[in-house]
Enzyme design. Sequence first.
Site, PDB file in Angstrom:
ATOM      1  N   SER A   1       0.796  -1.238   0.000  1.00  0.00           N
ATOM      2  CA  SER A   1       0.000   0.000   0.000  1.00  0.00           C
ATOM      3  C   SER A   1       0.824   1.281   0.000  1.00  0.00           C
ATOM      4  CB  SER A   1      -0.971   0.006   1.189  1.00  0.00           C
ATOM      5  OG  SER A   1      -2.083  -0.812   0.908  1.00  0.00           O
TER       6      SER A   1
ATOM      7  N   LYS B   1      -0.010   3.857  -2.654  1.00  0.00           N
ATOM      8  CA  LYS B   1      -0.985   4.944  -2.486  1.00  0.00           C
ATOM      9  C   LYS B   1      -0.291   6.302  -2.325  1.00  0.00           C
ATOM     10  CE  LYS B   1      -4.651   2.085  -0.424  1.00  0.00           C
ATOM     11  NZ  LYS B   1      -3.993   0.788  -0.244  1.00  0.00           N
TER      12      LYS B   1
ATOM     13  N   ASP C   1      -9.471 -12.786  -2.960  1.00  0.00           N
ATOM     14  CA  ASP C   1      -9.754 -11.518  -2.285  1.00  0.00           C
ATOM     15  C   ASP C   1     -11.034 -10.844  -2.767  1.00  0.00           C
ATOM     16  OD1 ASP C   1      -7.499 -11.733  -0.769  1.00  0.00           O
ATOM     17  OD2 ASP C   1      -6.292 -10.319  -1.937  1.00  0.00           O
TER      18      ASP C   1
ATOM     19  N   SER D   1      -6.065   3.124   4.624  1.00  0.00           N
ATOM     20  CA  SER D   1      -5.511   2.377   3.493  1.00  0.00           C
ATOM     21  C   SER D   1      -6.606   1.751   2.644  1.00  0.00           C
ATOM     22  CB  SER D   1      -4.543   1.290   3.984  1.00  0.00           C
ATOM     23  OG  SER D   1      -3.663   0.923   2.942  1.00  0.00           O
TER      24      SER D   1
END
Length: 494
Positions: A83, A86, A176, A330
């Site tokens: 992450s 980002k 997922d 996140s």
Amino acid sequence: MKRFSQFMVLQICIMSILFLPFSVKVEQLTARDDQSEWIKALDEFIQTAPDLEGAISGISVRDTSDTSLLYEHQADIRLTPASNMKLLTSAVALDLLGETHTFPTDVWMDGSIQKKTLYGNLYLRGTGDPTLLEEDFAALAKQVKKAGIHTIRGQLVADDTWYDDTRYSIDLPWSDEDQYYGAQISALTASPNRDYDAGTIILEVQPGKKAGQKAAFDIIPKTDVVRVINRVKTVPEGEKKKISFKRSHGTNEITLTGTIPLKASSSRQWVALWEPTTYALDLMKHALNAEGIQVKGPLKTKQVPKKATKIASHSSMPLSELLVPMMKLSNNTHAEILLKELGKRVKNKGSFEKGLDVMNDRLPAFGIDPSLTVLRDGSGISPINLVSANQFTFFLTNIQKEKWFKTYVNALPLAGASERMVGGTLRNRLKEPATLEKVRAKTGSLSTVSTLSGYMETQSGKTLAFSILLNHLIDDEKGKEIEDRIVSILAEDL
């Protein structure tokens, strides 16, 4: 004699090559002998940490005042950032979309209104707002009623054509797709609460009245697109609470399994839905019904016709505010929506591919070299994304001059700050005096990957940009402990 001499020369060359890495390593360590104590401490920790054995760690530290490199360890090796991706997506979004950018959601009609009846279709058109709540659909429904419509003879239609119909980024694991962090990306979607996990619902499970009974559950928000198969059993008080779910591929049939004890607190499960467009449209129908507006026709998905008339609208919070839940918590869905929005606004196509083209075009202005990186999505969920630690710290120092930098830094999690939308994913970490509320950084986690990159203040008053990228870990949770120890060493003093 000539052959012997050639052989000896060859041996000398081979020995030189074999010992070259060792000699370079010795020179590097010798050069560091005169450096600050924190460098020695960091070197020793990295070399002896048992959880780093067999792993790859890229570490880079820069002085933000002049971008000078203070420390590096395998910092030019491209690693999976998770992450930390980002950090890049949000910066390009702020730069090209602007801090005041919003996502409107509109209601349109065709046909005509006669005696409070719409003889035509009602259209709900989305442009990517990931923060639409049940109350926002209620506000739109009130505007529809104010326009003089009490009955709709035609269809209730969803228009999600602002983006393309590719719902998942290229490397999202199939396992997922029912998880909140793997939700589908649509220009028309909805969130269950103010965490704004777009495209998901919450299943709240409570114990039944007696042991042996099925558990009770609620769907938040209430929607008819979900079918729940409840196999959770109430067990005697004091026994184990363990609840799991599985959404069947291609459907919104969700199976709940497990146990919940009598008198136990409720358990919440976030589930990403199949086709969030239909989910949002269903919430709109519920909102219209709550206002006494009857929909006679079926629910459909198609584009708003050119001759339609806009009769209601809602605007999202500005990007400057949206980045707070996105970065603090996140939020993958927000990042992928921003990626598609970049593609739509800059390349006139709301797709992952065009969004990545925009990223690769713009990032060189902030020190990222696209020829040295691999970008596959906006959120970092892809294990194929590759960025080096040195690239991250160079980027973090370069963006300080941008007019949106204050907004950007404010969106980063603040170490040890207990409030959810302040500390975010760092609220329970780095609580020691030397680091408490002195580190603003983006966390990252994937299987075998843990990352942390951002800014920190040291005890000597310097501000550092740092990046810690840990890959090939046996236990990625141990990675967080390693990151915290590294940051603590950096904080002690220069």
